[in-house]
Structures are given as C-alpha cells and as structure tokens.
Design a protein around this motif. Sequence first.
Motif, PDB file in Angstrom:
ATOM      1  N   ILE A 100      58.428  11.149   6.674  1.00 18.66           N
ATOM      2  CA  ILE A 100      56.985  11.316   6.444  1.00 18.66           C
ATOM      3  C   ILE A 100      56.144  10.476   7.405  1.00 18.66           C
ATOM      4  O   ILE A 100      55.219  10.993   8.044  1.00 18.66           O
ATOM      5  N   PRO A 101      56.435   9.156   7.568  1.00 17.62           N
ATOM      6  CA  PRO A 101      55.657   8.363   8.539  1.00 17.62           C
ATOM      7  C   PRO A 101      55.809   8.882   9.968  1.00 17.62           C
ATOM      8  O   PRO A 101      54.855   8.873  10.742  1.00 17.62           O
ATOM      9  N   ALA A 134      52.862  10.109  12.430  1.00 17.06           N
ATOM     10  CA  ALA A 134      52.631   9.353  13.662  1.00 17.06           C
ATOM     11  C   ALA A 134      52.728  10.245  14.897  1.00 17.06           C
ATOM     12  O   ALA A 134      51.872  10.180  15.787  1.00 17.06           O
ATOM     13  N   ILE A 135      53.776  11.082  14.951  1.00 13.48           N
ATOM     14  CA  ILE A 135      53.945  11.958  16.115  1.00 13.48           C
ATOM     15  C   ILE A 135      52.814  12.966  16.203  1.00 13.48           C
ATOM     16  O   ILE A 135      52.232  13.196  17.279  1.00 13.48           O
ATOM     17  N   THR A 136      52.470  13.591  15.060  1.00 12.12           N
ATOM     18  CA  THR A 136      51.389  14.587  15.048  1.00 12.12           C
ATOM     19  C   THR A 136      50.070  13.978  15.498  1.00 12.12           C
ATOM     20  O   THR A 136      49.359  14.535  16.355  1.00 12.12           O
ATOM     21  N   THR A 186      45.985  13.160  19.657  1.00  9.88           N
ATOM     22  CA  THR A 186      45.093  12.227  20.348  1.00  9.88           C
ATOM     23  C   THR A 186      45.175  12.421  21.854  1.00  9.88           C
ATOM     24  O   THR A 186      44.165  12.385  22.558  1.00  9.88           O
ATOM     25  N   PHE A 187      46.394  12.645  22.357  1.00 10.58           N
ATOM     26  CA  PHE A 187      46.564  12.872  23.789  1.00 10.58           C
ATOM     27  C   PHE A 187      45.993  14.222  24.220  1.00 10.58           C
ATOM     28  O   PHE A 187      45.620  14.401  25.382  1.00 10.58           O
TER      29      PHE A 187
END
Length: 406
Positions: A255-256, A260-262, A267-268
């Motif tokens: 879940i974390p 975090a990846i998404t 953001t990039f």
Amino acid sequence: MKRKEILEKLMLQINKGNHIVGVTTGCGITAKYSQNAGADFLLTLSSARFRQMGRGVLASFLPYCNSNDLVMEFGSKEIIPLVKDIPVIFGVNATDPTKNMDAYLDKIIENGFSGVNNYPSIGLIDGKFREALEESGCSYLSEVELIKKANNKGLFTIAFVFDEIQAKQMIEAGADAICVHLGLTEDELLGEKKKFSLEYVKLKMEKIFNKCNEINPYVIKLIYGGPIKTPLDIQYMYSNENLMGYIGGSPFDKIPLEKAITKTIKTFKVSSNVDEDDLITKKLDKITNNCDYVEYVKEYVAKNYMNDISFADLAKSVHVSRSYLSSLFKKEVGCSFTEYLVKFRINKAVDILNKKDIPLSTVATLVGYNDYSQFSKMFKKYKGYSPIKHKHKKLEHKNIYLENEK
C-alpha cells in the motif's frame, strides 16, 4: 536467535506497555527497512514474495511453485544474510507431501531461521474444496502437528488461527504466539470482495482471545490481515487489552509503495504548478472514493479527540449529507460515529494511564471529557471496570514485574 531470547525480548516490550509489530517480507529491501524501523520480527511468507512480484497473495495457494522451496530460496539467500539481531520466521506449508517435516525443520534451523509459522494455511480455504482437501489428508491438524514438532525442536512458533477450536489446538501444541488471521487484506481479494467491518473482526478476535485466556492467559496474542490497513485501524483494535501486537504485510509494503510510486511519477509528469495539481488530484480522489470520506473522519478524530467534534460539521466539510456520511461510516467501521469517538477517547485514556501517573480528572480532560462522572461512566461501559480500578491494576502489574526482575 534462540526461542528463549525471542520470548524474553517480546515479553519485555509487552511489560513496558508497548505493542509488538511483525512484518511479512518477500524481499531484502522490506526486511532491511523493517528492521531499521524497529520491527520485532520478520515472517518470510510465499505470499509476500508474490506480492513483491506484483501478484495477488492467493498465488501462494496455487501450483505455480512449491511454497516451501520458494521461501527457503529467498529467505536463506536474501533475508537471513541481510538482517541481524531480529528473528526471521519461516512460513511453512505443513501439508507439503514432498517434505519430511522432521528433516525439513532441521534444515530450517541449519539455514538460520529462528522460528516457524503455518502458512499457507488450510484455514483460508472453505467450501467443497476444503472438504476435498480434508478427505485427502490435507487438514489443519497437519499445521497443528508442525507447530508441535517445531516447539519440540526449540523453534519459536507463531500460529495462524481462524476460530476458537484452532486456538485451543495450537496452544496445546505449544505455540508461543497465537495470531488471529482476519482474512486477506481487503484490496488483495480476487473476484468479488467480501468486506468485513472493523467492529466485526474485533468481535471475532475477542472470542478467540477469550478462549486463549481460558487455556493459557500468558500466550502472546496477535492479529493479522482483514480490514486493518492504517495505524488508526489498529489503534481501534487495541481497545481490547488482550491484543499484544500486529503482523502486517500489505500495509507495510504494497500500500505505501503503490501510493509513493503513483504520486512520484504523477509529480514528474505534471507541467503546471505541482502543489495545485496535487490538490486537484486529492479533491478528485475524494469525489470518486467513498472510503476517503471515512478515512478523513477517522483522521480528524485522531487529531481532535480532545475537543468537541460535530459530525454534522464533518459532513459539511466534505460536501455530503450527514445521513449519507453516517451510513458510509457505519458500513465501513461497523459502529456509529458516536460510539467510535467514545471508544477512541477511552482507548486514549487507557494509553495515558498505562504510561503516566496523573490524576484521573486530568486524564478525563485530556481525552475530551470536562465532566469526570461522564468519563467514568463511559470508561466502565466499554472497559467493564472503573478508571480507578484500572489504575490500581496497572500498579499491581508493575509491582509484580519489578519483583520478577529482582
């Protein structure tokens, strides 16, 4: 790590009023950072390995590979050499027809594992398939026998149980810890989702722990899986004082990592103001995901439980009707908002009383009760005894612990 050393370390945490945390791991990076974060032990389970592959954990129940061979491969080569001073528990498929369990337990010890756990477990299978497995000799009793053999060889043992009968069987087999398996973490279920509320699994846990206390009140009592996905969820479960700790898988890695990846890749990708886009994304998420409303309410309670809280104002803040939010909350949590708030406050009061020796009237104020009599009434309703009695019980427990230390 020897069984006696593990038990001493875990009981020291419990006697200090801390909760035990175990992490199911399928790769070195999870193991490494779990150790750094202060996890008390690691469980190497085949399901955790499949989770790291991006697959559903139910893959560990299917004939894609031999579960025991998979755990031995990554556990002995990837986990054991990496972590120090933390016990690593081997998830054993006790019904594996290709293994002589006596000899295999010796191999587990030789490869540096400190204990065993019964996983994959027959307890997660039901219906006609379960009946067919039982008829062929693949039964939960094989898992009970595994724990008994491991205990005789000096291994630390954690037993997954699914009902009171299994808890009794595992305690009698010598299990050091009874872990109530509450089902797969909800977002990992394949096909139709069968969601249980926090209150539903809490009642199930309490029944099993009551049976444990009848047989051996000193056995370590843990929970795993089900609807528990956030620190607030486990905090709600800790209102039961029998619960000593939590074992987690997805809430600690999948879940974390997903979030975090998404978030990082989005953001990039953005070309305009990052903060503005992030705010828009959060608002859109709230509109499309009803569970966010409930999480918002729980988070608000966690930050503002000491103040007056208006449920109607909370509904207005997320732009939904009070009745709609109330319905969502009860469906997800299993009780009304009012009951949840009271239980949260009383649980906080217990935490304070366990750690600080301060006047009860002060404790009442700290958790949102200006009227001590109302605080005492609610405390007794949900704990079964008065605040003053709880204070005396903790003092007696502390004195007994100090005497034992001498």
